[in-house]
Design a protein around this motif. Structure first.
Motif, PDB file in Angstrom:
ATOM      1  N   VAL A 151      51.095  43.661   2.375  1.00  0.00           N
ATOM      2  CA  VAL A 151      51.442  42.646   4.496  1.00  0.00           C
ATOM      3  C   VAL A 151      52.226  44.400   4.953  1.00  0.00           C
ATOM      4  CG1 VAL A 151      52.734  41.544   6.195  1.00  0.00           C
ATOM      5  CG2 VAL A 151      51.628  40.417   3.311  1.00  0.00           C
ATOM      6  N   LYS A 152      53.110  45.032   4.511  1.00  0.00           N
ATOM      7  CA  LYS A 152      52.843  45.868   5.263  1.00  0.00           C
ATOM      8  C   LYS A 152      52.521  47.102   5.671  1.00  0.00           C
ATOM      9  CE  LYS A 152      57.220  44.553   5.149  1.00  0.00           C
ATOM     10  NZ  LYS A 152      57.849  44.886   6.537  1.00  0.00           N
ATOM     11  N   SER A 153      51.596  47.473   4.394  1.00  0.00           N
ATOM     12  CA  SER A 153      50.334  48.175   4.035  1.00  0.00           C
ATOM     13  C   SER A 153      49.743  47.806   5.675  1.00  0.00           C
ATOM     14  CB  SER A 153      49.595  49.109   3.070  1.00  0.00           C
ATOM     15  OG  SER A 153      50.279  49.410   1.933  1.00  0.00           O
ATOM     16  N   VAL A 154      48.968  46.943   5.945  1.00  0.00           N
ATOM     17  CA  VAL A 154      48.162  46.061   6.838  1.00  0.00           C
ATOM     18  C   VAL A 154      48.777  46.204   8.194  1.00  0.00           C
ATOM     19  CG1 VAL A 154      47.137  44.212   7.235  1.00  0.00           C
ATOM     20  CG2 VAL A 154      47.161  44.669   4.568  1.00  0.00           C
ATOM     21  N   MET A 155      50.152  45.908   8.365  1.00  0.00           N
ATOM     22  CA  MET A 155      50.380  46.189   9.800  1.00  0.00           C
ATOM     23  C   MET A 155      50.798  47.543  10.151  1.00  0.00           C
ATOM     24  SD  MET A 155      54.216  44.069   9.154  1.00  0.00           S
ATOM     25  CE  MET A 155      53.795  42.049   9.340  1.00  0.00           C
ATOM     26  N   SER A 156      50.617  48.594   9.127  1.00  0.00           N
ATOM     27  CA  SER A 156      50.398  50.184   8.984  1.00  0.00           C
ATOM     28  C   SER A 156      49.131  50.367   9.743  1.00  0.00           C
ATOM     29  CB  SER A 156      51.204  50.690   8.516  1.00  0.00           C
ATOM     30  OG  SER A 156      50.275  51.227   7.027  1.00  0.00           O
ATOM     31  N   LEU A 157      48.103  50.606   8.582  1.00  0.00           N
ATOM     32  CA  LEU A 157      46.734  50.319   9.051  1.00  0.00           C
ATOM     33  C   LEU A 157      46.436  49.888  10.625  1.00  0.00           C
ATOM     34  CD1 LEU A 157      45.441  49.392   5.881  1.00  0.00           C
ATOM     35  CD2 LEU A 157      45.378  52.034   6.826  1.00  0.00           C
ATOM     36  N   ALA A 164      62.495  52.105  31.975  1.00  0.00           N
ATOM     37  CA  ALA A 164      61.811  52.521  30.279  1.00  0.00           C
ATOM     38  C   ALA A 164      62.060  53.831  30.571  1.00  0.00           C
ATOM     39  CB  ALA A 164      60.639  52.446  29.974  1.00  0.00           C
ATOM     40  N   PRO A 165      63.521  54.223  30.608  1.00  0.00           N
ATOM     41  CA  PRO A 165      64.645  55.321  30.538  1.00  0.00           C
ATOM     42  C   PRO A 165      64.085  56.988  28.884  1.00  0.00           C
ATOM     43  CG  PRO A 165      66.316  54.415  30.092  1.00  0.00           C
ATOM     44  CD  PRO A 165      65.173  53.378  30.448  1.00  0.00           C
ATOM     45  N   VAL A 166      64.283  57.341  29.136  1.00  0.00           N
ATOM     46  CA  VAL A 166      63.686  58.363  28.489  1.00  0.00           C
ATOM     47  C   VAL A 166      64.765  58.125  26.939  1.00  0.00           C
ATOM     48  CG1 VAL A 166      63.771  60.245  27.260  1.00  0.00           C
ATOM     49  CG2 VAL A 166      63.193  60.379  29.946  1.00  0.00           C
ATOM     50  N   ASP A 167      64.447  58.118  25.603  1.00  0.00           N
ATOM     51  CA  ASP A 167      65.462  58.312  24.456  1.00  0.00           C
ATOM     52  C   ASP A 167      64.693  58.721  23.973  1.00  0.00           C
ATOM     53  OD1 ASP A 167      67.232  56.307  22.847  1.00  0.00           O
ATOM     54  OD2 ASP A 167      65.970  54.676  23.033  1.00  0.00           O
ATOM     55  N   ASP A 168      65.997  59.750  23.413  1.00  0.00           N
ATOM     56  CA  ASP A 168      65.929  60.772  22.501  1.00  0.00           C
ATOM     57  C   ASP A 168      65.759  60.185  21.114  1.00  0.00           C
ATOM     58  OD1 ASP A 168      65.011  62.273  24.140  1.00  0.00           O
ATOM     59  OD2 ASP A 168      67.188  63.614  24.170  1.00  0.00           O
ATOM     60  N   ALA A 169      65.899  59.051  21.091  1.00  0.00           N
ATOM     61  CA  ALA A 169      66.713  58.353  19.688  1.00  0.00           C
ATOM     62  C   ALA A 169      65.290  58.003  18.993  1.00  0.00           C
ATOM     63  CB  ALA A 169      67.947  57.114  19.507  1.00  0.00           C
ATOM     64  N   LEU A 170      64.237  57.727  19.822  1.00  0.00           N
ATOM     65  CA  LEU A 170      63.043  57.391  19.735  1.00  0.00           C
ATOM     66  C   LEU A 170      62.566  58.423  18.609  1.00  0.00           C
ATOM     67  CD1 LEU A 170      62.463  55.121  22.636  1.00  0.00           C
ATOM     68  CD2 LEU A 170      62.538  54.111  20.179  1.00  0.00           C
ATOM     69  N   ALA A 171      62.483  59.538  19.660  1.00  0.00           N
ATOM     70  CA  ALA A 171      61.965  60.935  18.434  1.00  0.00           C
ATOM     71  C   ALA A 171      62.855  60.800  17.297  1.00  0.00           C
ATOM     72  CB  ALA A 171      61.778  61.426  19.589  1.00  0.00           C
ATOM     73  N   LEU A 172      63.593  60.783  17.653  1.00  0.00           N
ATOM     74  CA  LEU A 172      64.361  60.595  15.924  1.00  0.00           C
ATOM     75  C   LEU A 172      64.051  60.096  15.257  1.00  0.00           C
ATOM     76  CD1 LEU A 172      67.691  62.407  17.364  1.00  0.00           C
ATOM     77  CD2 LEU A 172      66.111  63.896  16.515  1.00  0.00           C
ATOM     78  N   GLU A 173      63.102  58.935  15.135  1.00  0.00           N
ATOM     79  CA  GLU A 173      63.171  57.694  14.302  1.00  0.00           C
ATOM     80  C   GLU A 173      62.009  58.887  13.151  1.00  0.00           C
ATOM     81  OE1 GLU A 173      61.983  54.415  16.310  1.00  0.00           O
ATOM     82  OE2 GLU A 173      64.457  53.987  16.653  1.00  0.00           O
ATOM     83  N   VAL A 174      61.457  59.763  14.016  1.00  0.00           N
ATOM     84  CA  VAL A 174      60.240  60.058  12.711  1.00  0.00           C
ATOM     85  C   VAL A 174      61.178  60.714  12.132  1.00  0.00           C
ATOM     86  CG1 VAL A 174      58.313  61.591  12.969  1.00  0.00           C
ATOM     87  CG2 VAL A 174      58.956  60.629  15.033  1.00  0.00           C
ATOM     88  N   ASN A 175      62.077  60.897  12.002  1.00  0.00           N
ATOM     89  CA  ASN A 175      63.055  61.400  10.599  1.00  0.00           C
ATOM     90  C   ASN A 175      63.340  60.645   9.648  1.00  0.00           C
ATOM     91  OD1 ASN A 175      62.189  64.461  11.205  1.00  0.00           O
ATOM     92  ND2 ASN A 175      64.267  64.510  12.424  1.00  0.00           N
ATOM     93  N   ASP A 176      63.085  59.403  10.419  1.00  0.00           N
ATOM     94  CA  ASP A 176      64.203  57.961   9.223  1.00  0.00           C
ATOM     95  C   ASP A 176      63.208  57.021   8.542  1.00  0.00           C
ATOM     96  OD1 ASP A 176      64.841  54.662   9.244  1.00  0.00           O
ATOM     97  OD2 ASP A 176      66.286  56.947   9.558  1.00  0.00           O
ATOM     98  N   ARG A 177      62.839  56.784   7.543  1.00  0.00           N
ATOM     99  CA  ARG A 177      62.356  55.625   7.044  1.00  0.00           C
ATOM    100  C   ARG A 177      61.882  54.613   7.263  1.00  0.00           C
ATOM    101  NH1 ARG A 177      59.903  59.863   3.938  1.00  0.00           N
ATOM    102  NH2 ARG A 177      59.760  58.336   1.991  1.00  0.00           N
ATOM    103  N   SER A 178      62.583  54.289   7.983  1.00  0.00           N
ATOM    104  CA  SER A 178      62.091  52.837   8.722  1.00  0.00           C
ATOM    105  C   SER A 178      60.903  53.417   9.467  1.00  0.00           C
ATOM    106  CB  SER A 178      62.875  52.439   9.524  1.00  0.00           C
ATOM    107  OG  SER A 178      63.371  53.260  11.122  1.00  0.00           O
ATOM    108  N   TYR A 179      60.548  54.422   9.990  1.00  0.00           N
ATOM    109  CA  TYR A 179      59.300  54.889  10.732  1.00  0.00           C
ATOM    110  C   TYR A 179      58.201  55.419   9.750  1.00  0.00           C
ATOM    111  CZ  TYR A 179      55.792  56.215  14.460  1.00  0.00           C
ATOM    112  OH  TYR A 179      54.865  56.007  15.005  1.00  0.00           O
ATOM    113  N   VAL A 180      57.039  55.365   9.801  1.00  0.00           N
ATOM    114  CA  VAL A 180      56.046  56.652   9.111  1.00  0.00           C
ATOM    115  C   VAL A 180      54.946  57.325  10.776  1.00  0.00           C
ATOM    116  CG1 VAL A 180      54.203  56.296   7.097  1.00  0.00           C
ATOM    117  CG2 VAL A 180      55.784  54.162   7.412  1.00  0.00           C
ATOM    118  N   LYS A 181      54.955  58.208  10.018  1.00  0.00           N
ATOM    119  CA  LYS A 181      54.381  59.318  10.933  1.00  0.00           C
ATOM    120  C   LYS A 181      53.167  59.471  11.629  1.00  0.00           C
ATOM    121  CE  LYS A 181      53.439  63.483   7.803  1.00  0.00           C
ATOM    122  NZ  LYS A 181      52.317  63.991   7.575  1.00  0.00           N
TER     123      LYS A 181
END
Length: 842
Positions: free
Chosen positions: A633-639, A777-794
């Motif tokens: 299910v997680k894989s299909v969501m990412s697809l 919708a202000p700029v949120d640098d934290a969203l960019a930093l989430e790229v290094n977090d495992r909760s998000y896949v590049k």
């Protein structure tokens, strides 16, 4: 006045009847109770134990004394009437009573004179009994009986000396001493012989208390009979002001000193024995290790015997002997000296030379010693400062005349050893934890550095040996530590937390190495899931077997939760990372053709979108075969997210490719937009078809496809095919990317594709909306930093994809170059420097 057998007046001159009545009734009641006890014990028959027989003998003796006392008081003739009390007729005739009292006093005097005259023969008889009982089963009870008779001789002589030297008589002191000297010498020499025999028995008190507790009790009673006599007559001497020189044989001081020496000697002999045994069996290279292990073994045995002394030996002694304090002080002194010597002094100079097993055993022993001492002597637990140190000298535990144990000194010495050893514990624990870190890192480097064995189960699930390799060693390591430390040891918790922490660190460092292709991603997802479950089981088993304090339990739970969190998030990350390897062939086959002329003109059935969906279906079947259902299910969501990003990226890449600012990229804009509508419909319907078996997809479908729908609508507005307001959909786009610069570039590219002549206008439009866009919708640098977090896949975020595309863009846009440079610089600062590793790889 009549004098009783113990030298005390029986009845005073006045109130004779009342006093005698009370005394007689009291004795009669005592005799009746004693006789009842004797009768009950006799009825028990031969089943009585030795201690019960001894109690019976004591009861008989006490009853005999009471009967004699009652006989003295009831010498007078009763009136023969049956009543609650006898009527003592002679109480009314004082002269006759005095005559009778005088007769009885004369009889007592002659008896005492006869007793005095028989002192030599009594001493000889007692000596014969003392020597005759040696090496017999009744040896210790014989010593007690001899002591009880001997102390009567000393009482006679001490009383005689005090009386003859008192102010009531004018006897010459030298004459009194000369008169008594022969008897005094004889009696006190016998006392010395008895003391030697008592000390001989006390010297083996440890074995005697365990093997023959009745004998030990007899020895202690033999000592205490002298002490009771001494204390009683000392009190009378002070009250009467007597000036006698004789003192009772000092038994307790000698016995306590001998007991203390025997305890210390027992400890010394224990260590001497283990040293000699270790020296005999050890090789030269292993001699130091064998010696250290032997010392800890001996120390453990001695500390264990504290409990034996407390429960088996101490009951044989009077409480004021404080046997457990004497033994514990000796154990603490002897053990601490040997252990400190083994580790190179209190600062632990030799600790680095010990093996990790020896460090564990040292930590465990100190904890065991501390727990035993503080349980036996609770006051030691709160005493952190002591008066002196006891490195070399044995603690002085006897006060004043050496007849009593100075518990203050004993507590002080125990507290000092306890605190000193706890510092040794700290040093050993630190060294052990350093070794644990090093050993864990070495093992993890070996496991993660070697190639894991790939496996496939009967149902097709892919795994590797990584889980077994990691947890087989960790289980062995934890079991080794657990076997040597107590269930309450903080060192055990700290070691476990270190192991878990380093497992977490190594996992974070090496996890991406296992994501090389589709199959390795699936295997890694399964492995990391199993590792999380293994970690949970291992910690649950550990906590079930141990008894940790609440704060340490919280520490362990926090550490284990962090590790399980990493494993779980990595399992999901691995499952979602499959989109990278799914879309690699899709990009090569479909990406290069999407939005090209053939797509617009020839593929009226949305052939590329259908091909994309069929490819996803094939990969979906593989994923169901390779992974657990939850991770599929997680894989299909990412697809699904990757499908939207892929489609959008291909469109924006065509804008980058289109360099004509006059004509649209498409031959027929309306046809192209219709084709996009068909593509979106095909892709969306595919994922909607999966909702029945994956209900979690439903809430994400609208969210993900909103991006393409918004882009499509903006292109329709740009082409004049929609009556909607561009501002509304620009706001929607801004909410997804939360970066005005990205919004400007995407909107500009969309106009560049379908209405290039209006591109400047739309840039100015977005520019005029900047304040509104930032507010919504202000700029949120934290969203960019989430790229290094495992909760998000590049590769699954629109803003990330757009930044990667635009920082490399070479297309001239209808704005000042400096403005573009400023925007790009801002992106590089936010994305490249803080999350640059992943972008640089791309």
């Amino acid at each position: 006045q009549e004098i009783g057998m113990h030298g005390f007046p029986l009845v005073g001159a006045e109130g004779a009847e009342l006093k005698m009545d009370k005394e007689t009734n009291k004795l009669r009641g005592m005799i009746q109770r004693d006789l009842s006890i004797i009768n009950a014990r006799l009825n028990d028959g031969v089943a009585a134990s030795g201690l019960e027989v001894q109690e019976l003998v004591n009861a008989v003796s006490a009853t005999k004394d009471d009967i004699g006392r009652l006989r003295e008081l009831t010498t007078y003739i009763s009136d023969g009437q049956i009543s609650d009390r006898d009527e003592f007729l002679l109480a009314k005739y004082p002269y006759m009573r005095k005559a009778i009292n005088a007769r009885r006093n004369i009889n007592r005097t002659f008896r005492e004179l006869e007793f005095f005259s028989q002192i030599p023969s009594t001493c000889d008889r007692l000596r014969d009994e003392l020597h005759g009982g040696e090496w017999t089963a009744e040896e210790w009870s014989t010593i007690r009986n001899v002591s009880m008779e001997h102390v009567e001789l000393e009482i006679m002589l001490v009383e005689a000396e005090n009386s003859m030297k008192s102010s009531q008589h004018n006897f010459n002191v030298a004459m009194v001493d000369n008169f008594l000297s022969a008897h005094v010498q004889n009696v006190w020499e016998l006392g010395d012989e008895i003391r030697m025999r008592i000390i001989s028995g006390i010297g083996s008190a440890f074995d005697l208390s365990i093997n023959n507790p009745a004998g030990m009790v007899a020895l202690v009673e033999a000592v205490e009979v002298y002490e009771r006599a001494a204390e009683s007559f000392e009190k009378k001497r002070q009250e009467r002001g007597d000036s006698g020189d004789l003192r009772f044989t000092n038994m307790r001081a000698a016995a306590l000193e001998q007991l203390y020496q025997d305890f210390e000697l027992r400890g010394v002999e224990m260590f001497r024995g283990v040293h000699e045994h270790a020296a005999d069996i050890a090789d030269e290279e292993d001699a130091a290790n064998t010696q250290f292990t032997a010392v800890l073994k001996a120390a453990t045995e001695l500390v264990t015997e504290i409990d034996i002394v407390k429960h088996q030996m101490s009951p044989c002694f009077a409480p004021h002997w404080h046997v457990e304090a004497l033994w514990s002080s000796c154990v603490a002194h002897v053990c601490s000296n040997h252990i400190v010597q083994q580790i190179g002094g209190p600062d632990g100079q030799n600790l680095p030379d010990l093996t990790i097993t020896q460090l564990l055993e040292l930590v465990a022993w100190v904890e065991y010693f501390r727990e035993t001492i503080e349980e036996t002597f609770p006051e030691v637990a709160s005493k952190r400062d002591t008066k002196k140190t006891y490195f070399e000298e044995r603690p002085e535990l006897f006060a004043g005349d050496k007849r009593t144990v100075n518990m203050k000194n004993a507590t002080d010495s125990l507290a000092w050893v306890n605190n000193m050893l706890w510092e040794v514990h700290r040093l050993a624990q630190e060294e052990f934890l350093v070794r644990t870190r090093s050993q864990t890192d070495e093992w993890l480097d070996k496991v993660y550095g070697s190639e894991s064995v790939k496996n496939q189960s009967a149902d097709g699930k892919l795994t590797t040996s990584l889980c077994e390799d990691v947890f087989s060693f960790s289980s062995v390591q934890l079991r080794t530590i657990q076997e040597r430390l107590s269930k309450k040891s903080d060192a055990l918790i700290l070691a476990v937390c270190i192991i878990l922490s380093h497992m977490r660190s190594k996992q974070i460092h090496a996890r991406n190495n296992y994501l090389q292709d589709l199959e390795t991603c699936c295997a890694a997802s399964n492995d990391f899931t199993r590792m999380s479950e293994k970690c949970e089981d291992m910690v649950a088993e550990l906590m079930g077997q141990c008894e940790f304090a609440q704060d340490m339990v919280a520490t362990l739970e926090a550490s284990s939760n962090e590790l399980m969190g990493v494993y779980s998030s990595d399992a999901v990350y691995s499952a979602r990372s499959v989109h990278i390897y799914v879309f690699d062939p899709i990009d090569e086959e479909i990406g290069v053709r999407l939005f090209e002329e053939s797509w617009e003109v020839e593929m009226v059935q949305n052939d590329l979108a259908l091909s994309l969906v069929r490819t996803l279906e094939d990969f979906h079947e593989d994923l169901e075969h390779y992974m657990d259902d939850f991770m599929v299910v997680k894989s299909v969501m990412s697809l699904m997210s990757a499908t939207v990003i892929f489609y959008t990226k291909c469109l924006l890449q065509r804008a980058e490719k289109h360099r004509n600012n006059k004509k649209p990229f498409f031959g027929d804009v309306k046809t192209a937009l219709d084709r996009m509508t068909g593509d979106i419909k095909v892709m969306k319907e595919y994922f909607e078809s999966l909702v029945p078996q994956m209900p979690a997809l439903k809430k994400n479908i609208e969210k993900d496809f909103e991006i393409i729908s918004t882009i499509h609508e903006l292109m329709c507005i740009a082409a004049g095919l929609s009556v909607s307001e561009a501002e509304d959909f620009i706001l929607v786009l801004q909410k997804r990317v939360r970066d005005v610069g990205i919004t400007k570039h995407i909107v500009g590219d969309l106009w560049h594709l379908v209405a290039p002549t209006e591109e400047r206008y739309v840039w100015e439009l977005v520019d005029s909306m900047e304040d509104t866009l930032v507010a919504i919708a202000p700029v949120d640098d934290a969203l960019a930093l989430e790229v290094n977090d495992r909760s998000y896949v590049k590769g699954l975020r629109l803003d990330e994809m757009a930044v990667k595309l635009y920082v490399k863009s070479r297309r001239n846009r209808p704005i000042k170059a400096t403005a573009v440079e400023h925007i790009v610089k801002s992106w590089k600062t936010t994305w490249n420097e803080k999350g640059g590793d992943e972008h640089e790889e791309d």
